[in-house]
Design a protein around this motif. Sequence first.
Motif, PDB file in Angstrom:
ATOM      1  N   ALA A  37       0.850  -1.182   0.000  1.00 45.13           N
ATOM      2  CA  ALA A  37       0.000   0.000   0.000  1.00 45.13           C
ATOM      3  C   ALA A  37       0.898   1.248   0.000  1.00 45.13           C
ATOM      4  N   ARG A  38       0.332   2.351  -0.307  1.00 48.93           N
ATOM      5  CA  ARG A  38       0.996   3.664  -0.319  1.00 48.93           C
ATOM      6  C   ARG A  38       1.682   4.006  -1.640  1.00 48.93           C
ATOM      7  N   TYR A  39       1.699   3.123  -2.605  1.00 51.22           N
ATOM      8  CA  TYR A  39       2.417   3.421  -3.844  1.00 51.22           C
ATOM      9  C   TYR A  39       1.495   3.642  -5.036  1.00 51.22           C
ATOM     10  N   GLU A  40       0.202   3.828  -4.764  1.00 52.31           N
ATOM     11  CA  GLU A  40      -0.754   4.017  -5.857  1.00 52.31           C
ATOM     12  C   GLU A  40      -0.436   5.264  -6.676  1.00 52.31           C
ATOM     13  N   ARG A  41      -0.186   6.375  -6.013  1.00 48.38           N
ATOM     14  CA  ARG A  41       0.090   7.636  -6.714  1.00 48.38           C
ATOM     15  C   ARG A  41       1.371   7.513  -7.545  1.00 48.38           C
ATOM     16  N   LEU A  42       2.392   6.914  -6.970  1.00 50.93           N
ATOM     17  CA  LEU A  42       3.664   6.713  -7.667  1.00 50.93           C
ATOM     18  C   LEU A  42       3.453   5.881  -8.934  1.00 50.93           C
ATOM     19  N   ALA A  43       2.697   4.808  -8.813  1.00 50.39           N
ATOM     20  CA  ALA A  43       2.412   3.957  -9.965  1.00 50.39           C
ATOM     21  C   ALA A  43       1.612   4.713 -11.014  1.00 50.39           C
ATOM     22  N   ALA A  44       0.588   5.424 -10.584  1.00 48.64           N
ATOM     23  CA  ALA A  44      -0.254   6.171 -11.522  1.00 48.64           C
ATOM     24  C   ALA A  44       0.556   7.234 -12.266  1.00 48.64           C
ATOM     25  N   ASP A  45       1.404   7.947 -11.542  1.00 47.74           N
ATOM     26  CA  ASP A  45       2.243   8.978 -12.169  1.00 47.74           C
ATOM     27  C   ASP A  45       3.194   8.392 -13.205  1.00 47.74           C
ATOM     28  N   ALA A  46       3.543   7.117 -13.043  1.00 50.63           N
ATOM     29  CA  ALA A  46       4.455   6.444 -13.977  1.00 50.63           C
ATOM     30  C   ALA A  46       3.697   5.741 -15.108  1.00 50.63           C
ATOM     31  N   GLY A  47       2.361   5.834 -15.088  1.00 46.60           N
ATOM     32  CA  GLY A  47       1.568   5.193 -16.128  1.00 46.60           C
ATOM     33  C   GLY A  47       1.348   3.715 -15.913  1.00 46.60           C
ATOM     34  N   LEU A  48       1.433   3.278 -14.656  1.00 46.30           N
ATOM     35  CA  LEU A  48       1.297   1.856 -14.317  1.00 46.30           C
ATOM     36  C   LEU A  48      -0.042   1.576 -13.654  1.00 46.30           C
ATOM     37  N   ARG A  49      -0.529   0.382 -13.862  1.00 47.39           N
ATOM     38  CA  ARG A  49      -1.638  -0.105 -13.055  1.00 47.39           C
ATOM     39  C   ARG A  49      -1.060  -0.474 -11.696  1.00 47.39           C
ATOM     40  N   TYR A  50      -1.935  -0.605 -10.700  1.00 45.58           N
ATOM     41  CA  TYR A  50      -1.437  -0.817  -9.340  1.00 45.58           C
ATOM     42  C   TYR A  50      -2.338  -1.785  -8.589  1.00 45.58           C
ATOM     43  N   GLU A  51      -1.739  -2.754  -7.947  1.00 45.41           N
ATOM     44  CA  GLU A  51      -2.462  -3.739  -7.134  1.00 45.41           C
ATOM     45  C   GLU A  51      -1.749  -3.869  -5.787  1.00 45.41           C
ATOM     46  N   PRO A  52      -2.282  -3.268  -4.724  1.00 41.30           N
ATOM     47  CA  PRO A  52      -1.644  -3.418  -3.408  1.00 41.30           C
ATOM     48  C   PRO A  52      -1.995  -4.751  -2.773  1.00 41.30           C
ATOM     49  N   PHE A  53      -1.043  -5.314  -2.037  1.00 44.79           N
ATOM     50  CA  PHE A  53      -1.315  -6.579  -1.362  1.00 44.79           C
ATOM     51  C   PHE A  53      -1.377  -6.445   0.155  1.00 44.79           C
ATOM     52  N   ASP A  54      -1.356  -5.214   0.650  1.00 43.52           N
ATOM     53  CA  ASP A  54      -1.552  -5.001   2.075  1.00 43.52           C
ATOM     54  C   ASP A  54      -2.221  -3.651   2.281  1.00 43.52           C
ATOM     55  N   SER A  55      -2.414  -3.268   3.531  1.00 44.29           N
ATOM     56  CA  SER A  55      -3.041  -1.990   3.868  1.00 44.29           C
ATOM     57  C   SER A  55      -1.970  -1.015   4.345  1.00 44.29           C
ATOM     58  N   ASP A  56      -2.349   0.253   4.471  1.00 42.47           N
ATOM     59  CA  ASP A  56      -1.416   1.244   5.001  1.00 42.47           C
ATOM     60  C   ASP A  56      -0.926   0.856   6.392  1.00 42.47           C
ATOM     61  N   ARG A  57      -1.845   0.359   7.232  1.00 44.25           N
ATOM     62  CA  ARG A  57      -1.462  -0.018   8.602  1.00 44.25           C
ATOM     63  C   ARG A  57      -0.478  -1.182   8.588  1.00 44.25           C
ATOM     64  N   LYS A  58      -0.774  -2.210   7.789  1.00 41.25           N
ATOM     65  CA  LYS A  58       0.122  -3.364   7.726  1.00 41.25           C
ATOM     66  C   LYS A  58       1.478  -2.976   7.134  1.00 41.25           C
ATOM     67  N   TYR A  59       1.460  -2.090   6.167  1.00 40.52           N
ATOM     68  CA  TYR A  59       2.733  -1.646   5.587  1.00 40.52           C
ATOM     69  C   TYR A  59       3.527  -0.832   6.611  1.00 40.52           C
ATOM     70  N   GLY A  60       2.839  -0.021   7.405  1.00 45.08           N
ATOM     71  CA  GLY A  60       3.507   0.729   8.471  1.00 45.08           C
ATOM     72  C   GLY A  60       4.171  -0.206   9.476  1.00 45.08           C
ATOM     73  N   ASP A  61       3.483  -1.283   9.845  1.00 44.10           N
ATOM     74  CA  ASP A  61       4.063  -2.291  10.752  1.00 44.10           C
ATOM     75  C   ASP A  61       5.288  -2.946  10.104  1.00 44.10           C
ATOM     76  N   TYR A  62       5.169  -3.247   8.828  1.00 45.06           N
ATOM     77  CA  TYR A  62       6.268  -3.860   8.071  1.00 45.06           C
ATOM     78  C   TYR A  62       7.512  -2.967   8.145  1.00 45.06           C
ATOM     79  N   LEU A  63       7.330  -1.684   7.857  1.00 40.15           N
ATOM     80  CA  LEU A  63       8.463  -0.753   7.884  1.00 40.15           C
ATOM     81  C   LEU A  63       9.004  -0.567   9.296  1.00 40.15           C
ATOM     82  N   HIS A  64       8.106  -0.519  10.268  1.00 33.99           N
ATOM     83  CA  HIS A  64       8.515  -0.322  11.658  1.00 33.99           C
ATOM     84  C   HIS A  64       9.417  -1.457  12.152  1.00 33.99           C
ATOM     85  N   HIS A  65       9.172  -2.660  11.669  1.00 28.56           N
ATOM     86  CA  HIS A  65       9.943  -3.814  12.112  1.00 28.56           C
ATOM     87  C   HIS A  65      11.056  -4.216  11.146  1.00 28.56           C
TER      88      HIS A  65
END
Length: 147
Positions: A37-65
């Motif tokens: 999650a969190r990379y939708e805008r980046l993908a869209a700006d690059a002309g890419l489709r985007y499919e997230p496999f987690d949520s912002d909260r889960k991604y935050g936990d991932y980065l935190h650990h």
Amino acid sequence: MNVVLFTSGSAGDILPFVRVGAALAERDHTVTLVSHARYERLAADAGLRYEPFDSDRKYGDYLHHASLLNTPGGISRFLLEHSLPRVPAALERLNATLDADSLLLTCPTFDTAARIAAEIHGLDPLWLFIAPVQISEWSQRRAVRSA
């Protein structure tokens, strides 16, 4: 061509895939980024489709650990708590975007879902190495497997 990019990690892991995807999209390929999650805008700006496999909260936990990856015992813990639990959702997203004629580009780490999806779809995935350490780790793993 249908190109699917699968990667996980921090922005430093995601950005190279987005750049490669943007270059492919400019050549009229259909490109989908399957990532955190969190990379939708980046993908869209690059002309890419985007499919997230987690949520912002889960991604935050991932980065935190993520600091666990800097310790020998922490690597297993990180895989068990943060990487492997995302495999089913990532696999679902990959299966929704891949077909037998797709090109699958993935990273050499945390690529379990990509490996399974490649097997399901009969694809030969391509690994995109974005850091020198990935090449040395890959070489070491191949040496261990062939011994």
